[in-house]
Design a protein around this motif. Structure first.
Motif: not given
Length: 286
Positions: A25, A28, A30, A47, A50, A105, A107, A285-286
């Motif tokens: 987290i 960044n 993800k 997670y 967030n 989310s 996710v 993602e980053y």
């Protein structure tokens, strides 16, 4: 190209996993697809929502609370862990959980449970947490020290019984894997000595007993497969780099905090490697 994050269980060793996830987290990192088992599911909730440091707060603040883990719980409610207290009371009243962020989310979190009737794995997408909380509780309901959870016509227990490291299923769905394990490198599960106790408890559930008795073989095969994927540069394993000094029933807040910090440190050391492995994956993602 897609990647999946896989989280092993381990009871209070989940403090390690929470450290790893908080590191993600903060940096960044993800993953949009996760499969988690038992305590790994509990950590994954924070997670997805967030909420870094919330799982750590719960581990360290409530580990000594009898409502969280105690023999008294086992006698009164049939479970050593106070699962309703952990998954309903704490997030609802004490350490507020952000249900709105979780439910909105992108996710996808899948929880692994064991079907007590068939002895097979049950994989449940935890999309709307309010509606699926019983699956989360079931995934963390350890055999012998927990009652099975009845939900949607199923009877479920801890996912670690049948698929503690769900790497083989993941490989049929995703190209790459990042695994968070809660045992040291070189660990292999041995055949448990509680077979006779389990036989008495689950004597009418032969399929489940078969799964329980052979869980060490499945675990070790999954671990071997994961390490083969690492050797092929198709997976990354994050696991404790220092000898573990706690078990799944640890109650010492300082030890749990130390394990959390180790998880954070170990994850931080893997960040660049993770980005290199996953940068071409469209669900990362980053």
């Amino acid at each position: 190209m897609k990647v999946e994050l896989i989280l092993e269980g381990g009871g209070m060793r989940g403090a390690y996993t929470s450290g790893v996830l908080d590191c993600f987290i903060d940096n960044n990192i993800k993953f949009l697809d996760l499969t988690a088992v038992s305590a790994g599911v509990a950590c994954a909730l924070y997670y997805v929502s967030n909420q870094p440091r919330k799982a750590l707060e719960i581990f360290t603040k409530y580990s000594t609370d009898k409502r969280y883990l105690s023999v008294d719980n086992l006698i009164r409610n049939g479970s050593a862990f106070g699962l309703d207290f952990i998954f309903k009371t704490i997030p609802g009243e004490y350490v507020k959980f952000d249900y709105e962020t979780y439910n909105n989310s992108e996710v996808n979190l899948t929880a692994v449970c064991t079907n007590v009737i068939t002895g097979e794995a049950h994989y449940e997408l935890i999309d709307k947490l309010n509606d699926k909380i019983d699956y989360v509780i079931a995934s963390a309901s350890l055999p012998l020290v927990s009652r099975s959870v009845r939900v949607d016509g199923l009877r479920l227990l801890d996912g670690g019984i049948v698929d503690a490291i769900p790497i083989k299923r993941s490989k049929t769905l995703f190209d790459k894997q990042v695994l968070v394990l809660t045992r040291n490198e070189g660990y292999r599960k041995s055949k448990h000595s509680y077979r006779h106790i389990a036989a008495a408890r689950y004597m009418r559930r032969r399929n489940f007993m078969n799964t329980l008795v052979n869980r060490h073989e499945v675990y070790n095969q999954s671990l071997d497969f994961a390490e083969e994927l690492v050797a092929k540069n198709e997976a990354i394993i994050i696991r404790p780099t220092e000898p573990l000094t706690i078990d799944r029933f640890e109650k010492n807040p300082e030890k749990l905090k130390d394990l959390y910090e180790l998880g954070y440190k170990d994850a931080l050391a893997k960040i660049e490697e993770i980005i290199e492995l996953c940068q071409d994956c469209d669900n990362f993602e980053y």
